[in-house]
Design a protein around this motif. Structure first.
Motif, PDB file in Angstrom:
ATOM      1  N   LEU A   1       0.840  -1.198   0.000  1.00 43.86           N
ATOM      2  CA  LEU A   1       0.000   0.000   0.000  1.00 43.86           C
ATOM      3  C   LEU A   1       0.875   1.249   0.000  1.00 43.86           C
ATOM      4  N   LEU A   2       1.893   1.265   0.836  1.00 48.24           N
ATOM      5  CA  LEU A   2       2.821   2.399   0.874  1.00 48.24           C
ATOM      6  C   LEU A   2       3.519   2.570  -0.475  1.00 48.24           C
ATOM      7  N   PHE A   3       3.880   1.447  -1.087  1.00 50.31           N
ATOM      8  CA  PHE A   3       4.493   1.473  -2.420  1.00 50.31           C
ATOM      9  C   PHE A   3       3.569   2.174  -3.410  1.00 50.31           C
ATOM     10  N   ALA A   4       2.290   1.784  -3.404  1.00 47.89           N
ATOM     11  CA  ALA A   4       1.320   2.381  -4.324  1.00 47.89           C
ATOM     12  C   ALA A   4       1.132   3.869  -4.057  1.00 47.89           C
ATOM     13  N   LEU A   5       1.030   4.234  -2.790  1.00 48.70           N
ATOM     14  CA  LEU A   5       0.856   5.646  -2.441  1.00 48.70           C
ATOM     15  C   LEU A   5       2.067   6.477  -2.828  1.00 48.70           C
ATOM     16  N   ALA A   6       3.260   5.903  -2.655  1.00 47.88           N
ATOM     17  CA  ALA A   6       4.482   6.635  -3.002  1.00 47.88           C
ATOM     18  C   ALA A   6       4.521   6.941  -4.493  1.00 47.88           C
ATOM     19  N   PHE A   7       4.132   5.976  -5.320  1.00 47.01           N
ATOM     20  CA  PHE A   7       4.119   6.234  -6.756  1.00 47.01           C
ATOM     21  C   PHE A   7       2.968   7.169  -7.130  1.00 47.01           C
ATOM     22  N   GLY A   8       1.889   7.144  -6.343  1.00 51.39           N
ATOM     23  CA  GLY A   8       0.835   8.122  -6.550  1.00 51.39           C
ATOM     24  C   GLY A   8       1.331   9.532  -6.291  1.00 51.39           C
ATOM     25  N   LEU A   9       2.161   9.684  -5.262  1.00 52.08           N
ATOM     26  CA  LEU A   9       2.748  10.990  -4.949  1.00 52.08           C
ATOM     27  C   LEU A   9       3.634  11.475  -6.092  1.00 52.08           C
ATOM     28  N   VAL A  10       4.463  10.579  -6.615  1.00 52.63           N
ATOM     29  CA  VAL A  10       5.328  10.948  -7.744  1.00 52.63           C
ATOM     30  C   VAL A  10       4.479  11.332  -8.960  1.00 52.63           C
ATOM     31  N   GLY A  11       3.403  10.566  -9.175  1.00 52.26           N
ATOM     32  CA  GLY A  11       2.513  10.881 -10.288  1.00 52.26           C
ATOM     33  C   GLY A  11       1.833  12.225 -10.121  1.00 52.26           C
ATOM     34  N   ASP A  12       1.447  12.547  -8.897  1.00 59.59           N
ATOM     35  CA  ASP A  12       0.829  13.856  -8.630  1.00 59.59           C
ATOM     36  C   ASP A  12       1.792  14.992  -8.976  1.00 59.59           C
ATOM     37  N   ILE A  13       3.036  14.824  -8.593  1.00 57.04           N
ATOM     38  CA  ILE A  13       4.036  15.857  -8.881  1.00 57.04           C
ATOM     39  C   ILE A  13       4.246  15.986 -10.389  1.00 57.04           C
ATOM     40  N   ALA A  14       4.302  14.837 -11.084  1.00 61.07           N
ATOM     41  CA  ALA A  14       4.475  14.862 -12.536  1.00 61.07           C
ATOM     42  C   ALA A  14       3.316  15.570 -13.213  1.00 61.07           C
ATOM     43  N   ASN A  15       2.099  15.328 -12.716  1.00 61.80           N
ATOM     44  CA  ASN A  15       0.910  15.891 -13.359  1.00 61.80           C
ATOM     45  C   ASN A  15       0.641  17.340 -12.997  1.00 61.80           C
TER      46      ASN A  15
END
Length: 212
Positions: free
Chosen positions: A57-71
């Protein structure tokens, strides 16, 4: 600690929604990633690092954070970067839900009805992306669609209603985003995208970590 983390999440999310509604890009640049940081803190306070599903879950959230920054950028290259990181994040959710177990109660099979409705509504997305940018964009969009469809199915198969609803709301967010970006403008699309995105993620966190 847990209630404080949830409070931080709610405050950050409301700030981000306000920034999106007001088209305040400067505030959104801060509030958008802060919301996912807060949700990661919520997960940690609920003991996510102590279990295998929690760590995924933390793995998924961390990549969500990176995706938010990218977007935070509007270019196609930033969109592709965000698409890739979210795809990896959804793969993390797939493993997370599998680790929880998949009892597949009777009601969970209704997920295929949800999936069909989503596919009908977004049926124009892939042809539209192909017309605009060819396989360079349509192929990643198809790959992402398949992965998030798998995420939705496994979420419902966990038999946890919070996870099921959270995943469905997450799919709504992505559906609105893709329709608005590639097919036709949707009124208040950005606000709808962010509210459903944050609510969906929060419900998944609560369901995976047993916070009710």
């Amino acid at each position: 600690m847990t209630y404080a983390a949830w409070g931080f999440f709610v405050l950050a999310a409301l700030t981000d929604w306000h920034a999106v509604y007001r088209e305040n890009k400067r505030l959104e640049t801060i509030a958008k990633p802060a919301t996912l940081v807060a949700l990661i803190l919520v997960a940690l306070s609920l003991g996510a690092s102590d279990t295998s599903p929690g760590r995924w879950l933390l793995f998924a959230l961390a990549f969500g954070l990176v995706g938010d920054i990218a977007n935070l950028g509007d270019s196609e290259s930033r969109f592709k970067m965000g698409l890739g990181t979210f795809l990896i994040g959804h793969l993390g959710y797939l493993v997370c839900f599998s680790e929880l177990g998949l009892p597949r109660p009777g009601w969970s099979w209704a997920v295929f009805g949800v999936l069909i409705l989503s596919m009908i509504w977004t049926r124009e997305v892939t042809p539209s992306t192909h017309r605009q940018s060819g396989l360079a964009l349509s192929a990643p969009v198809v790959a992402y669609t398949l992965v998030i469809a798998g995420m939705l199915i496994l979420a419902w198969f966990t038999g946890d209603w919070l996870i099921a609803v959270g995943a469905a709301v997450f799919v709504v967010s992505d559906s609105v985003l893709s329709m608005n970006r590639f097919v036709r403008p949707i009124p208040h699309a950005q606000l709808a995208i962010m509210t459903t995105y944050h609510v969906g993620q929060a419900l998944i966190v609560a369901g995976v970590l047993g916070w009710t």
